[in-house]
Design an enzyme around this catalytic site. Sequence first.
Site, PDB file in Angstrom:
ATOM      1  N   HIS A  60       0.843  -1.193   0.000  1.00 53.79           N
ATOM      2  CA  HIS A  60       0.000   0.000   0.000  1.00 53.79           C
ATOM      3  C   HIS A  60       0.882   1.249   0.000  1.00 53.79           C
ATOM      4  O   HIS A  60       2.101   1.172   0.199  1.00 53.79           O
ATOM      5  CB  HIS A  60      -0.967   0.001   1.176  1.00 53.79           C
ATOM      6  N   HIS A  62       1.506   3.799   1.923  1.00 48.85           N
ATOM      7  CA  HIS A  62       1.904   4.494   3.143  1.00 48.85           C
ATOM      8  C   HIS A  62       3.429   4.517   3.193  1.00 48.85           C
ATOM      9  O   HIS A  62       4.092   3.548   2.799  1.00 48.85           O
ATOM     10  CB  HIS A  62       1.327   3.827   4.387  1.00 48.85           C
ATOM     11  N   ASP A  64       5.846   4.168   5.327  1.00 50.08           N
ATOM     12  CA  ASP A  64       6.701   3.174   5.965  1.00 50.08           C
ATOM     13  C   ASP A  64       6.757   1.861   5.192  1.00 50.08           C
ATOM     14  O   ASP A  64       7.449   0.921   5.600  1.00 50.08           O
ATOM     15  CB  ASP A  64       6.277   2.929   7.418  1.00 50.08           C
ATOM     16  N   HIS A  65       6.054   1.790   4.068  1.00 52.60           N
ATOM     17  CA  HIS A  65       6.114   0.614   3.197  1.00 52.60           C
ATOM     18  C   HIS A  65       6.592   0.974   1.790  1.00 52.60           C
ATOM     19  O   HIS A  65       6.707   0.102   0.941  1.00 52.60           O
ATOM     20  CB  HIS A  65       4.732  -0.037   3.106  1.00 52.60           C
ATOM     21  N   HIS A 140      -7.422  -1.641   5.537  1.00 54.47           N
ATOM     22  CA  HIS A 140      -6.577  -0.635   6.175  1.00 54.47           C
ATOM     23  C   HIS A 140      -7.124   0.746   5.808  1.00 54.47           C
ATOM     24  O   HIS A 140      -8.173   0.859   5.176  1.00 54.47           O
ATOM     25  CB  HIS A 140      -5.126  -0.828   5.730  1.00 54.47           C
ATOM     26  N   ASP A 210      -0.536  -4.009   6.080  1.00 48.38           N
ATOM     27  CA  ASP A 210      -1.191  -3.689   7.337  1.00 48.38           C
ATOM     28  C   ASP A 210      -2.691  -4.014   7.206  1.00 48.38           C
ATOM     29  O   ASP A 210      -3.265  -3.823   6.144  1.00 48.38           O
ATOM     30  CB  ASP A 210      -1.052  -2.213   7.652  1.00 48.38           C
ATOM     31  N   HIS A 268       5.696  -5.737  12.258  1.00 42.25           N
ATOM     32  CA  HIS A 268       5.073  -4.408  12.191  1.00 42.25           C
ATOM     33  C   HIS A 268       4.719  -3.899  13.588  1.00 42.25           C
ATOM     34  O   HIS A 268       3.632  -3.394  13.847  1.00 42.25           O
ATOM     35  CB  HIS A 268       3.824  -4.422  11.298  1.00 42.25           C
TER      36      HIS A 268
END
Length: 301
Positions: A60, A62, A64-65, A140, A210, A268
């Site tokens: 996805h 976001h 942090d990914h 998410h 997530d 995570h």
Amino acid sequence: MKLTILGCYAATPRTLTNPTSQVLEIKNRLYLIDCGEGTQVQLRKNKIKFSKINHIFISHLHGDHLYGLIGTISTFSLLGRTTDLHVYGPKGIKELILLQLKLTESWTTYSLFFHELESKESEVIFEDKKVIVKTIPLKHRVYTNGFLFQEKPDERKLNVEAVQHYDIHVAYYQKIKNGSDITLDDGTVVENEKLTFDPPATKSYAFCSDTVYNEEIIPIIQNTDILYHESTFLESEARLAEKTLHSTAKEAANIALKANVKQLILGHYSTRYDGIETFKREALEVFPNVLLGDDGVSFEF
């Protein structure tokens, strides 16, 4: 099958912890899953060859990914890469990466292919002779997919003693290894099971991060060998997990139990906690086979 965790902590990178990224090795092929900040540094620390990564899967959009992706793509060019690179991720990932390449005038030295995902149903997104990859729709705050990697079976192993016993010509060996029965000159049919041994059992790996607790994924990951499931919070923060659409360690264990997976790997983790051992203890109350993911840790299955 080998899994190397490059990073498995939530939100921001820290001096000793990294956001989500991991490398899955299947039959000598490497697949990069998510690409948080610091991914290329972690690849070097874990002595993983950049040139062997030809497929990147982004769950996805976001940070942090994702925020390590443009740097990794650029470094591939600096290293003189010429092999094609395929990126699988949510719709918008192509626009995001190409804009950065355009404004920095950093066009790649290799062909870059984007496979944008929009479906809310599980679908096959990659397949070759060795592996098949399917999406696992997650819940998410933005459109998110997990990924299910399934090995394809190897060809059957020839029983040399048996084929010699039946005086079968070498020209038929490949046909036999492909699973065919053989008809002898006198009309006798020799079943393939008498001429071969079973290939090694195939393995499967499900990456789920997530997501809020979501039992809808259970039919997709049923009987999977290894499940990596996010466990951002402990049960004491269950309300926060629900609010932010994340999961607790106990919830991850419940998914593993109901899906009848063989092994659960947690990851995570929220950086609000002093350590991660409590995550394992909480999950073990529900599911017996729990491993803790951590930066730089590898698992071989």
